[in-house]
Design an enzyme around this catalytic site. Sequence first.
Site, mmCIF file in Angstrom:
data_model
loop_
_atom_site.group_PDB
_atom_site.id
_atom_site.type_symbol
_atom_site.label_atom_id
_atom_site.label_comp_id
_atom_site.label_asym_id
_atom_site.label_seq_id
_atom_site.Cartn_x
_atom_site.Cartn_y
_atom_site.Cartn_z
ATOM 1 N N MET A 146 2.285 -3.521 0.905
ATOM 2 C CA MET A 146 0.755 -3.209 0.659
ATOM 3 C C MET A 146 0.015 -1.368 1.042
ATOM 4 O O MET A 146 -0.368 -0.872 0.199
ATOM 5 C CB MET A 146 -0.146 -4.406 0.771
ATOM 6 C CG MET A 146 -2.166 -4.356 0.655
ATOM 7 S SD MET A 146 -2.202 -4.442 -1.289
ATOM 8 C CE MET A 146 -2.341 -2.772 -1.949
ATOM 9 N N LYS A 147 1.081 -1.549 2.171
ATOM 10 C CA LYS A 147 0.592 -0.290 2.741
ATOM 11 C C LYS A 147 1.873 0.633 1.344
ATOM 12 O O LYS A 147 1.133 1.874 2.079
ATOM 13 C CB LYS A 147 1.194 0.142 4.043
ATOM 14 C CG LYS A 147 1.595 1.105 4.689
ATOM 15 C CD LYS A 147 0.023 1.831 5.015
ATOM 16 C CE LYS A 147 -0.428 2.922 5.544
ATOM 17 N NZ LYS A 147 0.539 3.247 6.643
ATOM 18 N N ILE A 148 2.916 0.300 1.592
ATOM 19 C CA ILE A 148 3.436 1.374 0.450
ATOM 20 C C ILE A 148 2.975 1.577 -0.787
ATOM 21 O O ILE A 148 2.738 2.949 -0.773
ATOM 22 C CB ILE A 148 4.803 0.855 -0.222
ATOM 23 C CG1 ILE A 148 5.661 0.847 1.887
ATOM 24 C CG2 ILE A 148 5.544 1.622 -0.706
ATOM 25 C CD1 ILE A 148 7.175 0.227 0.954
#
Length: 282
Positions: free
Chosen positions: A162-164
């Site tokens: 999700m962060k990527i």
Amino acid sequence: MRVGVAGLGRMGRPMAARLIAAGHEVTVWNRSPGKADGLDATFAATPRDLADRAEVVVTMLADDAASDAVHRGEDGLFAGKLAHTFLEMGTVSPGHIRNLDATTRAMVIDAPVSGSTPQAQGGTLKIMAGATEDELTHLRPILDVLGDRIEALGDRGRAAVMKIAVNMLIHGMNQTLAEALALTDAAGLDRTRAFDIIAGSAAGAPMLAYRRPLYLDEAAHDVTFALALARKDMDLALALAEGFAVAMPQSATTRDRLATAEAAGFGARDMAAILAHERGET
């Protein structure tokens, strides 16, 4: 709570300061000890020493290689005896997180954050966690000090994905904004006014508000997100996309522009310096 913080860079140091102010018993470690100056915390001699003093260890490290060295290197965190939970809050690959979690008796949770230095200072980071709500219960006294929104995404590695995805979008916006401002600059429009019109339009995003000073005069302000780290994030995104057979042509272009700027000497500057690069400046 006895909390350790490994990595006192632009994000890790203000996060450690918030934990100290909240009353936690904080121990810190950084490759350069001077980064701890002024913090009311114990400085650990090694990552192992840190994990011998803390129940929960927060790591804010640059990439997979740095994270692996601190966790599993000689005198690394995993050699410590007290810590039972490791929160990896930097941007790393999901495979790295799952590998760390599988090779230690402790629990390793990917908990990357969205936000920059001002949000780290103010405790308004958005935290994504590769864990269940139940697994996060004992970590709330830490997470609630650092962020104002915590998303429990379940399995290990999901938060890293999700962060990527979030950073991929941010860096794409960064590139497109630079091109838009390069265009308005070339046409003789006032940059401040052009930026504010963009920020107030349908293209506006929270990032534009808190990074406004950098886009208007990047060289006059401290770096909050290095361009080289943005390129690293795009490498992670493209590698992940390749594994899932997902085409990302726009992100590939963004990555290439960042790599070109990095090779031209912009790597240590803020990612807003992509504007100067696109304008042919140095």
